[in-house]
Design an enzyme around this catalytic site. Structure first.
Site, mmCIF file in Angstrom:
data_model
loop_
_atom_site.group_PDB
_atom_site.id
_atom_site.type_symbol
_atom_site.label_atom_id
_atom_site.label_comp_id
_atom_site.label_asym_id
_atom_site.label_seq_id
_atom_site.Cartn_x
_atom_site.Cartn_y
_atom_site.Cartn_z
ATOM 1 N N PRO A 135 -49.617 34.733 39.215
ATOM 2 C CA PRO A 135 -50.989 34.336 38.873
ATOM 3 C C PRO A 135 -51.123 32.828 39.082
ATOM 4 O O PRO A 135 -50.818 32.028 38.202
ATOM 5 C CB PRO A 135 -51.116 34.712 37.389
ATOM 6 C CG PRO A 135 -49.728 34.762 36.876
ATOM 7 C CD PRO A 135 -48.774 34.938 38.034
ATOM 8 N N ASP A 174 -47.882 28.183 39.033
ATOM 9 C CA ASP A 174 -47.790 29.506 38.398
ATOM 10 C C ASP A 174 -48.312 29.383 36.962
ATOM 11 O O ASP A 174 -47.710 28.704 36.126
ATOM 12 C CB ASP A 174 -46.308 29.934 38.411
ATOM 13 C CG ASP A 174 -46.091 31.342 37.884
ATOM 14 O OD1 ASP A 174 -46.936 31.824 37.099
ATOM 15 O OD2 ASP A 174 -45.058 31.938 38.241
ATOM 16 N N HIS A 175 -49.415 30.062 36.696
ATOM 17 C CA HIS A 175 -50.065 29.917 35.382
ATOM 18 C C HIS A 175 -49.227 30.496 34.250
ATOM 19 O O HIS A 175 -49.457 30.210 33.079
ATOM 20 C CB HIS A 175 -51.451 30.584 35.420
ATOM 21 C CG HIS A 175 -52.445 29.905 34.532
ATOM 22 N ND1 HIS A 175 -52.117 29.393 33.292
ATOM 23 C CD2 HIS A 175 -53.764 29.648 34.698
ATOM 24 C CE1 HIS A 175 -53.194 28.864 32.736
ATOM 25 N NE2 HIS A 175 -54.203 28.998 33.570
ATOM 26 N N ARG A 176 -48.230 31.321 34.571
ATOM 27 C CA ARG A 176 -47.367 31.849 33.512
ATOM 28 C C ARG A 176 -46.502 30.747 32.923
ATOM 29 O O ARG A 176 -46.008 30.848 31.812
ATOM 30 C CB ARG A 176 -46.459 32.961 34.073
ATOM 31 C CG ARG A 176 -47.217 34.191 34.528
ATOM 32 C CD ARG A 176 -46.320 35.155 35.256
ATOM 33 N NE ARG A 176 -45.746 34.568 36.460
ATOM 34 C CZ ARG A 176 -44.886 35.192 37.259
ATOM 35 N NH1 ARG A 176 -44.516 36.425 36.988
ATOM 36 N NH2 ARG A 176 -44.421 34.591 38.346
#
Ligand code: COA
Length: 430
Positions: free
Chosen positions: A228, A402-404
């Site tokens: 994501p 990476d939004h995680r």
């Protein structure tokens, strides 16, 4: 003939004003007798209200969160005549009444609610899903395992799904025997790739993909789908840095080593990675692997496709040394002579299209890294200095993260800091 009946909450003991926590059907759904219609939850127990008859749901009279008691109307349904004329209907029907009392026969008796110990929170995605015949506890069990119970084939009476059925289903999915499909929200239920006879439309030529293109395609697709990612854009004022670069290159003309903006980008990125260590990491299950080394990959365009050579220990090298190494690795890449270890171990990657053009782009993260910096072509832009517009050389930075691992605020801070370093390179050594 179908008979319109009001379905009411049956006798649920001493409970009053109980919230509706799940609705398993929607208007137009066909339901069978005993099929769970809604789930209620008191502070002590949850219970299903089963359908008193088979038929079609006409109109829902409750929504999630509504509070109901015994006798509350939850829906209108068109009950099948065959069922309403079954022996069951002979018994008194305290909770469901015909809306149109056309037939003299009383409506079928509802089945008692089925209590369970506790319930899981309602997900809005559950509403309107295909509903299978399963007790609340089995559905709760399935929910905890992330199983869409409507996908599980029931082995008990009337196709009721048991706990063992859910376990069997999980086993068969894990072993690859069964696909989960898409309505569960798990997996990609993509349409098949369009098969088109292009010759119908004009002349064509077929050219096989190179080995590198095939490998890249598989990696890029996985990274694009799985990560994501968000791209953050920032402008760096590189006017002074470019002047310094041109001046240094003039002085070093005889040595043959030419510094390009990429070498400065590598150096500045290392400084930013040190300040924001989560950018120099990889996700490994529930853990973040923070790397203490700084190996910087850079995308290189070659006749055979895209490759990513890696400058190892970039933190221990000066800009001249970095420029020299980038140039020799890029040459090897173009000649197809890179060794595997020269393309391994990157902890962060830079994709520079600045030599070609562009004003911004969204680079794809090179997994298992968590970020990639895209650099577009610097151009002279008017910048307001408080009194007047002055011409400055502005370089667009596009950072995909990476939004995680990296939230928007941190992503932007990294970019802002990187731009500050590039606008005043002395800060890199601070
Ligand atoms: N803005 C303006 N000009 C830039 C620039 C930028 N951000 N970056 C480079 N340039 C200039 C250079 O200064 C050079 O000009 P000069 O010859 O007048 O000094 C010219 O563009 C060409 O530079 P280049 O040879 O590309 O060197 P580099 O160090 O910038 O890049 C590679 C080296 C290997 C990265 C580059 O050749 C390459 O392959 N880029 C493509 C990467 C790619 O395909 N990315 C997409 C992946 S999907």
């Amino acid at each position: 003939m179908a008979e319109s009946i009001e379905v009411k909450v049956p006798d649920i003991g001493d409970y009053n004003d109980i919230p509706v926590i799940e609705i398993h059907v929607k208007a137009g759904d066909t339901v069978s007798v005993e099929q769970s219609l809604i789930t209620l939850e008191s502070d002590k127990a949850s219970m299903d209200v089963p359908s008193p008859a088979s038929g079609t749901v006409k109109e829902l009279k409750v929504k999630l969160g509504d509070k109901v008691s015994m006798g509350s109307v939850i829906m209108i349904m068109d009950a099948d005549a065959s069922v309403s004329s079954s022996p069951k209907k002979e018994e008194p029907a305290p909770v469901s009444q015909p809306v149109v009392p056309a037939a003299p026969t009383p409506p079928p008796k509802p089945n008692p609610p089925q209590p369970i110990q506790s319930s899981a929170p309602v997900s809005p995605s559950d509403i309107g899903k295909a509903v299978s015949h399963a007790s609340p506890s089995v559905r709760k069990f399935a929910r905890e395992l992330g199983v869409d119970v409507s996908k599980v084939k029931g082995s008990a009476n009337k196709g009721r799904v048991t706990k063992e059925d859910v376990q069997k289903y999980v086993k068969s999915v894990m072993s690859g025997e069964t696909s989960t499909g898409s309505s569960s929200g798990v997996g990609l239920d993509l349409l098949p790739w369009p098969k088109i006879d292009f010759t119908k439309f004009g002349e064509i030529e077929r050219k096989p993909l190179s080995r590198i293109q095939k490998i890249s395609a598989a990696n890029l697709s996985r990274n694009w789908i799985v990560i994501p990612s968000v791209t953050y854009h920032e402008d760096a004022d590189i006017t002074d840095l470019e002047n310094f670069r041109v001046q240094t290159n003039k002085q070093n003309e005889k040595s043959g080593v030419k510094i390009t903006m990429l070498a400065f980008m590598v150096k500045a990125s290392v400084a930013a990675l040190k300040k924001f260590p989560e950018f120099n990491s990889s996700l490994d299950g529930d853990e973040l692997v923070l790397k203490k080394y700084f190996h910087i990959g850079f995308a290189a365009d070659t006749p055979n496709g895209l490759v990513v050579p890696v400058v190892k220990n970039a933190d221990k090298k000066g800009v001249l040394e970095l420029a020299e190494e980038i140039s020799s690795l890029a040459k090897l890449a173009r000649e197809g002579k890179l060794k595997p270890d020269q393309m391994q171990g990157a902890s962060f990657t830079i994709s520079s299209l600045g030599g070609i053009g562009g004003t911004a782009f969204s680079p794809i993260i090179n997994a298992p890294e968590v970020a990639i910096l895209g650099v577009s072509k610097a151009a002279i832009k008017p910048v307001w200095n408080g009194k007047e517009f002055i011409p400055r050389l502005i370089c667009p930075l596009s950072l995909t993260a990476d939004h995680r691992v990296i939230d928007g605020a941190v992503g932007t801070r990294f970019n802002v800091y990187l731009a500050e370093l590039l606008s005043d390179f002395r800060r890199v050594v601070l």
